[in-house]
Design a protein around this motif. Structure first.
Motif, PDB file in Angstrom:
ATOM      1  N   VAL A  15       1.024  -1.199  -0.313  1.00 20.60           N
ATOM      2  CA  VAL A  15       0.200   0.186   0.183  1.00 20.60           C
ATOM      3  C   VAL A  15       0.940   0.916   0.323  1.00 20.60           C
ATOM      4  N   ILE A  18       2.003   2.287  -3.866  1.00 15.30           N
ATOM      5  CA  ILE A  18       1.345   2.749  -4.228  1.00 15.30           C
ATOM      6  C   ILE A  18       0.807   4.319  -4.241  1.00 15.30           C
ATOM      7  N   GLY A  41      -6.071   2.446   1.852  1.00 14.72           N
ATOM      8  CA  GLY A  41      -5.043   1.811   1.894  1.00 14.72           C
ATOM      9  C   GLY A  41      -5.389   0.478   2.591  1.00 14.72           C
ATOM     10  N   CYS A  46      -3.664  -4.743  -0.267  1.00 12.44           N
ATOM     11  CA  CYS A  46      -2.964  -4.053  -1.686  1.00 12.44           C
ATOM     12  C   CYS A  46      -3.474  -5.889  -2.483  1.00 12.44           C
ATOM     13  N   ASN A  48      -2.327  -8.066  -6.207  1.00 16.17           N
ATOM     14  CA  ASN A  48      -2.213  -7.466  -7.408  1.00 16.17           C
ATOM     15  C   ASN A  48      -3.156  -8.297  -8.646  1.00 16.17           C
ATOM     16  N   GLY A  61      -6.052  -4.616  -7.074  1.00 17.35           N
ATOM     17  CA  GLY A  61      -5.375  -3.947  -6.118  1.00 17.35           C
ATOM     18  C   GLY A  61      -5.508  -3.344  -4.485  1.00 17.35           C
ATOM     19  N   ILE A  62      -6.239  -2.221  -4.529  1.00 18.60           N
ATOM     20  CA  ILE A  62      -6.203  -1.084  -3.567  1.00 18.60           C
ATOM     21  C   ILE A  62      -8.047  -1.143  -3.957  1.00 18.60           C
ATOM     22  N   ASP A  76       2.499  -2.135 -10.643  1.00 20.43           N
ATOM     23  CA  ASP A  76       2.221  -1.036  -9.330  1.00 20.43           C
ATOM     24  C   ASP A  76       1.614  -0.175  -9.875  1.00 20.43           C
ATOM     25  N   ILE A  79      -1.749  -0.700 -10.533  1.00 20.78           N
ATOM     26  CA  ILE A  79      -2.438  -0.727  -9.338  1.00 20.78           C
ATOM     27  C   ILE A  79      -2.518   0.899  -8.906  1.00 20.78           C
ATOM     28  N   TRP A  83      -7.102   2.943  -8.928  1.00 19.43           N
ATOM     29  CA  TRP A  83      -7.054   3.067  -7.383  1.00 19.43           C
ATOM     30  C   TRP A  83      -7.627   5.068  -8.026  1.00 19.43           C
TER      31      TRP A  83
END
Length: 174
Positions: A15, A18, A41, A46, A48, A61-62, A76, A79, A83
């Motif tokens: 997190v 990100i 987050g 998180c 993937n 992702g988140i 990343d 994501i 986000w």
């Protein structure tokens, strides 16, 4: 938080990485603060690779449930981009239906966090948004703990998240 036991080894992403990407590359695209990003987050975690959240919704992702989700590992950068798009949607909802442009940063962050989690269609007709529109901020903040269930089931993770949102929301009111 997702059921980690059902997620493939190596599917956990950071997190904080990100958030770093978002703050470095997308600061001009979103209003939410670092504190708001960290709250979301930490609550979402998180992952993937696609997984099903407690409500049974395909997620990546988140906490991203929007758009196409392919059965693969996401980078990343992918994501972070997803986000930011989801955060922007939550911010637009808060701005349009909860007088977001007039909210203090901490109240805005808390409103974006719950909207990100619950969705605009439910929040825009909520008592909380009504209080925000009437500038009854303490009442609005105190509505957050009511949103602690998923599919009618009380979830400890949501109880914790809503209390963190409530505390963030109340910061500017003390």
């Amino acid at each position: 938080m997702p059921n980690i036991a059902k997620i493939a080894t190596g599917a956990i992403c950071s997190v904080s990485v990100i958030i770093g990407i978002v703050l470095n590359d997308y600061t001009n695209d979103i209003r939410i603060s670092r504190a708001g990003l960290e709250l979301i987050g930490d609550a979402e975690s998180c992952i993937n690779q696609p997984y099903h959240c407690p409500a049974g919704i395909l997620t990546i992702g988140i906490g991203s449930t929007t758009g196409e989700i392919q059965p693969r590992k996401y980078s990343d950068d992918e994501i972070a981009r997803r986000w930011v798009n989801d955060i922007k949607s939550a911010e637009q909802c808060v701005n349009q239906y909860a007088n977001g442009k007039k909210l203090s940063q901490s109240i805005f962050d808390a409103a974006v966090s719950i909207t990100f989690n619950v969705g605009c269609s439910k929040m825009r007709v909520s008592t909380m948004y009504g209080y925000l529109n009437r500038a009854e901020y303490q009442k609005a903040c105190n509505e957050l703990p009511r949103w602690n269930k998923s599919n009618g089931k009380l979830l400890n993770g949501l109880i914790i998240r809503r209390e963190k949102e409530r505390l963030l929301c109340l910061i500017d009111l003390s």
